[in-house]
Design an enzyme around this catalytic site. Sequence first.
Site, PDB file in Angstrom:
ATOM      1  N   MET A 257       0.828  -1.183   0.000  1.00 20.59           N
ATOM      2  CA  MET A 257       0.000   0.000   0.000  1.00 20.59           C
ATOM      3  C   MET A 257       0.873   1.247   0.000  1.00 20.59           C
ATOM      4  O   MET A 257       1.543   1.530   0.982  1.00 20.59           O
ATOM      5  CB  MET A 257      -0.867   0.025   1.265  1.00 20.59           C
ATOM      6  CG  MET A 257      -2.269  -0.335   1.023  1.00 20.59           C
ATOM      7  SD  MET A 257      -3.310   0.078   2.429  1.00 20.59           S
ATOM      8  CE  MET A 257      -3.563  -1.556   3.055  1.00 20.59           C
ATOM      9  N   PRO A 258       0.886   1.999  -1.080  1.00 21.52           N
ATOM     10  CA  PRO A 258       1.662   3.237  -1.103  1.00 21.52           C
ATOM     11  C   PRO A 258       1.050   4.276  -0.155  1.00 21.52           C
ATOM     12  O   PRO A 258      -0.170   4.442  -0.108  1.00 21.52           O
ATOM     13  CB  PRO A 258       1.557   3.719  -2.543  1.00 21.52           C
ATOM     14  CG  PRO A 258       1.118   2.531  -3.325  1.00 21.52           C
ATOM     15  CD  PRO A 258       0.335   1.687  -2.387  1.00 21.52           C
ATOM     16  N   LEU A 259       1.918   4.928   0.565  1.00 22.10           N
ATOM     17  CA  LEU A 259       1.520   6.035   1.435  1.00 22.10           C
ATOM     18  C   LEU A 259       2.378   7.230   1.076  1.00 22.10           C
ATOM     19  O   LEU A 259       3.608   7.168   1.148  1.00 22.10           O
ATOM     20  CB  LEU A 259       1.723   5.684   2.913  1.00 22.10           C
ATOM     21  CG  LEU A 259       1.624   6.856   3.901  1.00 22.10           C
ATOM     22  CD1 LEU A 259       0.222   7.440   3.907  1.00 22.10           C
ATOM     23  CD2 LEU A 259       2.033   6.410   5.290  1.00 22.10           C
TER      24      LEU A 259
END
Length: 74
Positions: free
Chosen positions: A1-3
């Site tokens: 999950m990119p943050l």
Amino acid sequence: MPLVEVTLAEGRTPEQIRALIHQVHTAVLDTVNTLPQHIRVVVREVPRTHWATGDQTLSEMDIATDASRTKEFP
């Protein structure tokens, strides 16, 4: 999950912040193999009195800039 976390000095409109979130989301979606619902974008706004360059806060720079403009355009 990119943050993706973005920190800005306060002063943008909600519309500008929303546009930023959209553009960042789109950039991540275009460049990272992930699902749109997995992308997280966090925007933090810092008071201009709490952000300094060198030993001068952004608020102090604003005041100096305003004073300079007043001298130029009486």
